[in-house]
Motif scaffolding. Structure first.
Motif, mmCIF file in Angstrom:
data_model
loop_
_atom_site.group_PDB
_atom_site.id
_atom_site.type_symbol
_atom_site.label_atom_id
_atom_site.label_comp_id
_atom_site.label_asym_id
_atom_site.label_seq_id
_atom_site.Cartn_x
_atom_site.Cartn_y
_atom_site.Cartn_z
ATOM 1 N N HIS B 2 13.809 -13.163 -43.260
ATOM 2 C CA HIS B 2 14.611 -14.073 -42.169
ATOM 3 C C HIS B 2 15.661 -14.727 -43.112
ATOM 4 C CE1 HIS B 2 11.261 -16.987 -43.130
ATOM 5 N NE2 HIS B 2 12.248 -17.636 -42.668
ATOM 6 N N GLN B 23 12.240 -18.925 -38.188
ATOM 7 C CA GLN B 23 11.764 -17.630 -37.629
ATOM 8 C C GLN B 23 11.910 -17.620 -36.084
ATOM 9 O OE1 GLN B 23 8.017 -16.084 -39.458
ATOM 10 N NE2 GLN B 23 8.412 -17.367 -41.451
ATOM 11 N N ASN B 76 12.251 -13.468 -48.259
ATOM 12 C CA ASN B 76 11.402 -12.209 -48.003
ATOM 13 C C ASN B 76 10.133 -12.448 -48.483
ATOM 14 O OD1 ASN B 76 10.786 -9.776 -47.603
ATOM 15 N ND2 ASN B 76 12.305 -8.670 -48.908
ATOM 16 N N ARG B 327 11.058 -1.187 -41.349
ATOM 17 C CA ARG B 327 9.976 -2.162 -41.306
ATOM 18 C C ARG B 327 8.650 -1.503 -42.363
ATOM 19 N NH1 ARG B 327 6.730 -4.422 -36.316
ATOM 20 N NH2 ARG B 327 6.081 -2.280 -36.039
ATOM 21 N N GLU B 332 10.226 -6.272 -43.286
ATOM 22 C CA GLU B 332 10.785 -6.293 -41.726
ATOM 23 C C GLU B 332 12.137 -6.476 -41.499
ATOM 24 O OE1 GLU B 332 8.455 -7.932 -38.983
ATOM 25 O OE2 GLU B 332 9.892 -7.901 -37.497
ATOM 26 N N ARG B 358 8.542 -9.828 -31.077
ATOM 27 C CA ARG B 358 7.457 -9.663 -32.151
ATOM 28 C C ARG B 358 8.245 -9.773 -33.507
ATOM 29 N NH1 ARG B 358 5.526 -4.773 -32.169
ATOM 30 N NH2 ARG B 358 6.187 -3.989 -29.896
ATOM 31 N N GLU B 360 10.227 -10.939 -37.061
ATOM 32 C CA GLU B 360 10.261 -11.959 -37.686
ATOM 33 C C GLU B 360 11.466 -13.153 -37.495
ATOM 34 O OE1 GLU B 360 9.211 -11.558 -41.692
ATOM 35 O OE2 GLU B 360 10.210 -13.397 -42.422
ATOM 36 N N GLN B 361 12.615 -12.356 -37.273
ATOM 37 C CA GLN B 361 13.878 -13.151 -36.706
ATOM 38 C C GLN B 361 14.676 -12.108 -36.135
ATOM 39 O OE1 GLN B 361 16.632 -14.650 -39.896
ATOM 40 N NE2 GLN B 361 16.390 -16.600 -38.926
#
Lengths: 198, 391
Positions: B2, B23, B76, B327, B332, B358, B360-361
């Motif tokens: 993110h 996030q 990350n 992913r 992700e 769902r 992450e960002q």
């Protein structure tokens, strides 16, 4: 816009590679304020260049006489030829002091977009040299870009039919003093595929 | 992954924008033309070095400014990198990582991964083959950054080769095809085309093989009625200009991985065979630049056969499949949902919202609150008159 000849000078300077309008203006005013003798000397040199620079009859490098210094030098090995695109590449290889053979300057690389094919390069002269002299190895040192690679491929195709002639290409790989982690994938990929046993 | 921080200077309509991010969902609400999409475009540019809306860099720089700057702190796992890109049209762009200059902007590829959903996605199904080739290549570069270099070199070879075909073909295709001298020059560019083209082709075939199962599954999820199976299944097939010269099991999930050497030979042979028609028309007719990704629904091609709703489901399925693929392989990706909910019906909306919630960002833009599904409540900004106001 400046008046008269000053603007002409700026315009002419601005046509040179790497010189933008601002740099052209700076150079022009530098010339205006410098010693007239300096300007005359520059003009004389430019005049001589316009009259025609001599190129070596053998290799195509810029020369003062019919043959360049390297081609006249008896100590240079006559049986190894390093093929480069431009005269400045000869200087680059010479700076290494590693190469004891002779050169052949093509005068560019294959570039159909600019209308450059084998006829526009000094290919025929190269072939004539190889068939007449006792050349045993040709080192292809064209630039490692799209056009340089195409030129290298062309040379390999033309030269592979000469019996007893070894054709080599400069290795491409990692710069000295560099970091492996910062090498781009293309370079590192090439270096990996061109690795050698120790 | 993110973004923890995003800063824009003279990028599009933003003279200056500064966002501290976390996030989860980040929702940008504002009327049209206020610059919501420009924020997403900047994030996407970090991942692909291109915009999903324009092909040149010039419109990305604020009017009458010389350069635009994008700076992002990328998290990350437990690693944080600061990536900076300076876009100056007409000159070469520059990039810095953690304040250190890198050789080329291309070197920042692979740090940020994004998957973008936009109203323009419908053209993946309904548009020209070029749209689908771009989709594949952009995904390919995110998956493996070295293909950015291979693709740009391939384009260069193509331009050179086309110039040569045009100038040689002027004398008459038949005459040129019999002229050994003209052919020997052309052969050089043939081999360059085959070598680079085969690498690009092999990578695309493997990508399609890996993407196909994800696409089918994503389509089932979107189009299937709750608790039931959809009546048609989605498929993707790579259509190569090599035709039957391409080994049949390449590019399929069950088949083999594509072998570059076999493809070099196949491309080389095909080019020689189409010599005369290439000279006649003055363009390269063989190679990955002429290929297409065929999207099928229930066995028939989606283009022309699928309904508007089905086409939307397919476009979404391709994007969701990209998300799943990245992913699995690269960590992700950041999701970018550009004004996309207004275009979807209730069921497709819910499905996309479920995946996005769902992530992450995820960045979401919408003109009005009602367009944002309830699952995506997170940080909200209103966008107006060059300002971002956090609510």
């Amino acid at each position: 816009m400046y008046e008269g000849v000053v603007q002409d000078l700026i315009d002419e300077l601005g046509r040179l590679p790497g010189v933008g309008p601002k740099s052209a203006q700076r150079i022009a005013f530098h010339l205006l304020s410098s010693d007239p003798a300096d300007i005359t000397r520059l003009a004389e040199v430019l005049g001589k260049v316009a009259e025609g620079v001599q190129f070596c009859e053998t290799c195509g490098n810029v020369a003062e006489q019919e043959q360049c210094r390297i081609c006249r030098d008896e100590r240079r090995e006559p049986n190894v030829i390093c093929v480069v695109e431009e005269s400045k590449d000869v200087l680059a290889v010479e700076r290494t002091r590693e190469f004891k053979g002779r050169y052949h300057v093509l005068g560019g690389a294959l570039d159909p977009l600019s209308g450059v094919g084998p006829d526009q390069l000094r290919m025929r002269e190269l072939l004539a040299r190889i068939s007449s002299d006792e050349v045993t190895e040709v080192i292809i040192a064209t630039d490692p870009n799209t056009e340089g690679e195409a030129t290298a491929t062309y040379l390999v195709r033309v030269l592979r039919d000469f019996p007893g002639l070894t054709v080599t290409r400069l290795a491409s790989g990692l710069p000295m003093g560099g970091d492996l982690e910062f090498a781009d994938e293309l370079t590192l990929g090439r270096a990996l595929s061109g690795r050698r046993a120790l | 992954m993110h973004l923890r921080h995003l800063q824009l200077t003279d990028f599009r309509s933003w003279e200056h924008a500064d966002l501290e991010l976390g996030q989860g969902p980040i929702v940008l609400i504002g009327r049209n033309g206020k610059g919501k999409t420009n924020v997403l475009e900047a994030v996407g540019y970090l991942a692909t070095l291109g915009s999903h809306r324009v092909s040149s860099d010039t419109p990305l720089v604020r009017h009458e400014r010389e350069r635009a700057l994008i700076r992002a702190a990328v998290v990350n796992g437990d690693r944080e990198l600061v990536v900076e890109l300076e876009i100056s049209p007409g000159k070469s762009n520059r990039a810095r990582i953690n304040r250190g200059a890198v050789g080329r902007p291309r070197d920042v590829l692979g740090i940020v991964h994004t998957v973008l959903f936009a109203p323009e996605d419908l053209s993946l199904v309904k548009g020209d083959p070029a749209e689908r080739r771009r989709f594949l290549d952009d995904l390919l570069v995110q998956r493996s950054p070295r293909y950015a270099g291979i693709r740009s070199e391939y384009d260069r070879v193509l331009r050179q080769r086309n110039a040569l075909l045009k100038s040689t073909g002027k004398r008459g295709a038949r005459a040129a095809a019999d002229d050994p001298y003209a052919l020997s020059t052309l052969a050089v560019w043939d081999s360059q085309l085959a070598e680079l083209g085969a690498q690009l082709l092999a990578a695309r075939l493997d990508l399609v093989a890996d993407l196909a199962p994800h696409t089918a599954a994503a389509y089932d999820g979107i189009a299937g009625s709750p608790g039931g199976e959809p009546d048609k299944s989605a498929g993707i097939t790579y259509r190569s200009s090599l035709g039957s010269a391409l080994p049949a099991d390449y590019g399929t999930p069950e088949g083999q991985r594509a072998d570059v050497d076999i493809l070099i030979k196949a491309l080389g042979d095909a080019v020689v065979e189409s010599r005369e028609s290439e000279l006649e028309r003055g363009v390269s007719l063989i190679g990955p630049h002429r290929d297409d990704l065929e999207i099928t629904l229930g066995g028939s091609p989606a283009k022309g056969y699928a309904s508007h709703g089905e086409s939307w489901s397919l476009a979404l399925a391709l994007r969701l499949a990209s998300y799943e693929l990245l992913r699995d392989e690269a960590g992700e990706p950041i999701l970018l949902l550009d004004d996309v909910f207004a275009e979807l019906d209730r069921h497709r909306r819910a499905r996309l919202a479920e995946v996005a919630s769902r992530a992450e960002q995820v960045f979401v833009t919408a003109a009005v609150d009602e367009d944002v599904p309830g699952e995506l409540t997170g940080v909200r900004y209103t966008v107006d008159e060059g300002r971002l106001v956090r609510e």
